[in-house]
Design a protein around this motif. Sequence first.
Motif, PDB file in Angstrom:
ATOM      1  N   THR A   1      -0.426  -7.104   4.236  1.00  0.00           N
ATOM      2  CA  THR A   1       0.295  -5.856   4.475  1.00  0.00           C
ATOM      3  C   THR A   1      -0.238  -4.791   3.528  1.00  0.00           C
ATOM      4  OG1 THR A   1       2.250  -7.100   5.141  1.00  0.00           O
ATOM      5  CG2 THR A   1       2.583  -4.800   4.551  1.00  0.00           C
ATOM      6  N   LEU A   2      -0.640  -3.650   4.082  1.00  0.00           N
ATOM      7  CA  LEU A   2      -1.277  -2.581   3.316  1.00  0.00           C
ATOM      8  C   LEU A   2      -0.496  -1.284   3.452  1.00  0.00           C
ATOM      9  CD1 LEU A   2      -4.941  -3.312   4.426  1.00  0.00           C
ATOM     10  CD2 LEU A   2      -3.784  -4.115   2.358  1.00  0.00           C
ATOM     11  N   THR A   3      -0.666  -0.379   2.487  1.00  0.00           N
ATOM     12  CA  THR A   3       0.038   0.900   2.513  1.00  0.00           C
ATOM     13  C   THR A   3      -0.467   1.778   3.660  1.00  0.00           C
ATOM     14  OG1 THR A   3      -1.531   1.864   0.941  1.00  0.00           O
ATOM     15  CG2 THR A   3       0.485   0.897   0.036  1.00  0.00           C
ATOM     16  N   LEU A   4       0.431   2.655   4.121  1.00  0.00           N
ATOM     17  CA  LEU A   4       0.123   3.548   5.230  1.00  0.00           C
ATOM     18  C   LEU A   4       0.715   4.916   4.948  1.00  0.00           C
ATOM     19  CD1 LEU A   4      -0.822   4.093   8.195  1.00  0.00           C
ATOM     20  CD2 LEU A   4       1.416   3.228   8.921  1.00  0.00           C
ATOM     21  N   ALA A   5      -0.066   5.973   5.169  1.00  0.00           N
ATOM     22  CA  ALA A   5       0.422   7.354   5.113  1.00  0.00           C
ATOM     23  C   ALA A   5      -0.101   8.070   6.349  1.00  0.00           C
ATOM     24  CB  ALA A   5      -0.048   8.062   3.852  1.00  0.00           C
ATOM     25  N   GLU A   6       0.768   8.885   6.941  1.00  0.00           N
ATOM     26  CA  GLU A   6       0.392   9.677   8.109  1.00  0.00           C
ATOM     27  C   GLU A   6       0.838  11.115   7.906  1.00  0.00           C
ATOM     28  OE1 GLU A   6       1.200   8.109  11.938  1.00  0.00           O
ATOM     29  OE2 GLU A   6       0.762   6.049  11.358  1.00  0.00           O
TER      30      GLU A   6
ATOM     31  N   VAL B   1      -3.698   9.307  10.564  1.00  0.00           N
ATOM     32  CA  VAL B   1      -3.631   8.354   9.460  1.00  0.00           C
ATOM     33  C   VAL B   1      -4.452   8.882   8.289  1.00  0.00           C
ATOM     34  CG1 VAL B   1      -4.248   6.004   8.718  1.00  0.00           C
ATOM     35  CG2 VAL B   1      -3.233   6.375  10.977  1.00  0.00           C
ATOM     36  N   GLN B   2      -3.915   8.778   7.085  1.00  0.00           N
ATOM     37  CA  GLN B   2      -4.629   9.140   5.870  1.00  0.00           C
ATOM     38  C   GLN B   2      -4.995   7.856   5.124  1.00  0.00           C
ATOM     39  OE1 GLN B   2      -1.373  11.489   4.330  1.00  0.00           O
ATOM     40  NE2 GLN B   2      -2.624  13.337   4.470  1.00  0.00           N
ATOM     41  N   SER B   3      -6.125   7.847   4.500  1.00  0.00           N
ATOM     42  CA  SER B   3      -6.544   6.695   3.710  1.00  0.00           C
ATOM     43  C   SER B   3      -5.693   6.616   2.445  1.00  0.00           C
ATOM     44  CB  SER B   3      -8.020   6.838   3.345  1.00  0.00           C
ATOM     45  OG  SER B   3      -8.420   5.781   2.533  1.00  0.00           O
ATOM     46  N   THR B   4      -5.144   5.433   2.175  1.00  0.00           N
ATOM     47  CA  THR B   4      -4.334   5.224   0.967  1.00  0.00           C
ATOM     48  C   THR B   4      -4.878   4.047   0.174  1.00  0.00           C
ATOM     49  OG1 THR B   4      -2.813   3.849   2.228  1.00  0.00           O
ATOM     50  CG2 THR B   4      -2.185   6.148   1.918  1.00  0.00           C
ATOM     51  N   PRO B   5      -4.880   4.159  -1.143  1.00  0.00           N
ATOM     52  CA  PRO B   5      -5.297   3.015  -1.960  1.00  0.00           C
ATOM     53  C   PRO B   5      -4.166   1.995  -2.036  1.00  0.00           C
ATOM     54  CG  PRO B   5      -4.682   4.847  -3.382  1.00  0.00           C
ATOM     55  CD  PRO B   5      -4.586   5.340  -1.959  1.00  0.00           C
ATOM     56  N   ASN B   6      -4.518   0.757  -2.312  1.00  0.00           N
ATOM     57  CA  ASN B   6      -3.546  -0.312  -2.528  1.00  0.00           C
ATOM     58  C   ASN B   6      -3.754  -0.862  -3.927  1.00  0.00           C
ATOM     59  OD1 ASN B   6      -2.137  -1.060   0.226  1.00  0.00           O
ATOM     60  ND2 ASN B   6      -4.242  -0.478   0.670  1.00  0.00           N
ATOM     61  N   PRO B   7      -2.673  -1.262  -4.599  1.00  0.00           N
ATOM     62  CA  PRO B   7      -2.839  -1.854  -5.928  1.00  0.00           C
ATOM     63  C   PRO B   7      -3.786  -3.047  -5.865  1.00  0.00           C
ATOM     64  CG  PRO B   7      -0.536  -1.405  -5.502  1.00  0.00           C
ATOM     65  CD  PRO B   7      -1.269  -1.186  -4.205  1.00  0.00           C
ATOM     66  N   SER B   8      -4.607  -3.230  -6.883  1.00  0.00           N
ATOM     67  CA  SER B   8      -5.558  -4.346  -6.885  1.00  0.00           C
ATOM     68  C   SER B   8      -4.820  -5.661  -7.131  1.00  0.00           C
ATOM     69  CB  SER B   8      -6.633  -4.143  -7.950  1.00  0.00           C
ATOM     70  OG  SER B   8      -6.042  -4.092  -9.228  1.00  0.00           O
ATOM     71  N   GLY B   9      -5.395  -6.731  -6.632  1.00  0.00           N
ATOM     72  CA  GLY B   9      -4.838  -8.055  -6.849  1.00  0.00           C
ATOM     73  C   GLY B   9      -3.683  -8.423  -5.959  1.00  0.00           C
ATOM     74  N   THR B  10      -3.472  -7.667  -4.895  1.00  0.00           N
ATOM     75  CA  THR B  10      -2.377  -7.983  -3.978  1.00  0.00           C
ATOM     76  C   THR B  10      -2.814  -7.741  -2.542  1.00  0.00           C
ATOM     77  OG1 THR B  10      -0.058  -7.556  -3.403  1.00  0.00           O
ATOM     78  CG2 THR B  10      -1.375  -5.665  -4.073  1.00  0.00           C
TER      79      THR B  10
END
Length: 181
Positions: free
Chosen positions: A65-70, A79-88
């Motif tokens: 499951t990854l973050t999502l921004a629109e 859809v906008q590109s969003t970073p996800n915390p590392s290690g998860t």
Amino acid sequence: MKRRLGTIGAVMAVGLFAVAQPAGASWGQQDAVTPSGSTAALGGVDCWGPNYCEAVGSYDTSAGTLTLAEFRSGNTWSVQSTPNPSGTNNSYLAAVSCSQSNACTAVGEYGTGASYAAFAERWGGSGWTLETTVTPSGATTVYLNAVSCKSATLCIAVGSATVGTNTSLLVERWNGSGWSI
């Protein structure tokens, strides 16, 4: 994946797969964009004009499951590109607040094995960046569920933190350069 329904005033509501907005005296549906090959859920939305909104949530992929921004401009969502915390591979954005079109803050949580940690992301007009929030000493589970921003240098996020078997309310403040309790 967590599924949440959020509302901000009477302007916009978001949920699984669709976005609704008032059309005169009744609500109408707008299709939000789902990242290719995934299932998505939107959990928070903020609008700073009749045609401009930001919505956040998450989407499921084979990797997790990854973050999502629109972003909504007119009647079109992108859809906008969003970073996800590392290690998860389990990240979720729960809420968003925008003080202007180039100053949005989103908060959420991510899984780190048997526990959850909170995080924030900031939109500065050209992209989302990760921000480190404060984890109370000894906390194994930290959630940030809502955020409100008065300006680019003043946001308040709320949630909860668990230390041992005790869960307490958590309030964090953004001052333009960092988060504090």
